[in-house]
Design a protein around this motif. Structure first.
Motif, mmCIF file in Angstrom:
data_model
loop_
_atom_site.group_PDB
_atom_site.id
_atom_site.type_symbol
_atom_site.label_atom_id
_atom_site.label_comp_id
_atom_site.label_asym_id
_atom_site.label_seq_id
_atom_site.Cartn_x
_atom_site.Cartn_y
_atom_site.Cartn_z
ATOM 1 N N LEU A 133 0.938 -1.275 -0.030
ATOM 2 C CA LEU A 133 -0.079 -0.041 -0.082
ATOM 3 C C LEU A 133 0.947 1.365 -0.227
ATOM 4 N N SER A 134 1.966 1.119 0.741
ATOM 5 C CA SER A 134 2.789 2.383 0.887
ATOM 6 C C SER A 134 3.212 2.663 -0.593
ATOM 7 N N LYS A 135 3.593 1.741 -1.359
ATOM 8 C CA LYS A 135 3.837 2.067 -2.867
ATOM 9 C C LYS A 135 2.965 2.985 -3.776
ATOM 10 N N TYR A 136 1.709 3.023 -3.252
ATOM 11 C CA TYR A 136 0.938 3.703 -4.018
ATOM 12 C C TYR A 136 0.284 5.105 -3.276
ATOM 13 N N ALA A 137 0.730 5.153 -2.004
ATOM 14 C CA ALA A 137 0.176 6.411 -1.343
ATOM 15 C C ALA A 137 0.822 7.747 -2.025
ATOM 16 N N ARG A 138 0.011 8.634 -1.805
ATOM 17 C CA ARG A 138 0.419 9.874 -2.390
ATOM 18 C C ARG A 138 0.491 11.083 -1.394
ATOM 19 N N ASN A 139 1.130 11.917 -1.434
ATOM 20 C CA ASN A 139 1.196 13.060 -0.475
ATOM 21 C C ASN A 139 0.203 13.975 -0.974
ATOM 22 N N ALA A 140 -0.750 14.295 -0.191
ATOM 23 C CA ALA A 140 -1.878 15.118 -0.529
ATOM 24 C C ALA A 140 -1.466 16.738 -0.474
ATOM 25 N N ARG A 141 -0.116 16.868 0.204
ATOM 26 C CA ARG A 141 0.187 18.195 0.250
ATOM 27 C C ARG A 141 0.759 18.749 -0.566
ATOM 28 N N ILE A 142 1.498 18.030 -1.536
ATOM 29 C CA ILE A 142 2.247 18.393 -2.860
ATOM 30 C C ILE A 142 1.205 18.560 -3.715
ATOM 31 N N SER A 143 1.427 19.546 -4.411
ATOM 32 C CA SER A 143 0.413 19.998 -5.564
ATOM 33 C C SER A 143 0.724 19.425 -6.636
ATOM 34 N N GLN A 144 0.054 18.569 -7.413
ATOM 35 C CA GLN A 144 0.409 17.991 -8.727
ATOM 36 C C GLN A 144 -0.299 18.659 -9.808
ATOM 37 N N PHE A 145 -0.910 19.857 -9.307
ATOM 38 C CA PHE A 145 -1.790 20.479 -10.527
ATOM 39 C C PHE A 145 -1.156 21.879 -10.715
#
Length: 75
Positions: free
Chosen positions: A62-74
């Protein structure tokens, strides 16, 4: 709530399909050529599929697919 029963082979196949879908969405999210709205829609779908995967995946996977919500990818 909907419940489903799977045998071992079906569980492995579902695991594989969900992981591949998550991989594809991660690639799409990193593609700067896509419009912001499209990446936003993909991010929302990613959250849903990730929650599905989290129900049966081990923490290490699961940790391989967890994304950091604080990093803005947009950007």
């Amino acid at each position: 709530m909907l419940g489903m029963l799977f045998n071992e082979k079906e569980c492995k196949e579902l695991d594989y399909v969900i992981r591949k879908e998550l991989d594809e969405m991660l690639l799409d999210l990193g593609d700067s050529r896509l419009d912001r709205e499209i990446r936003y829609a993909i991010a929302n779908r990613y959250k849903t599929v990730f929650r599905m995967y989290a129900r049966f995946a081990p923490a290490k996977e699961l940790s391989k697919y967890a994304r950091n919500a604080r990093i803005s990818q947009f950007k």
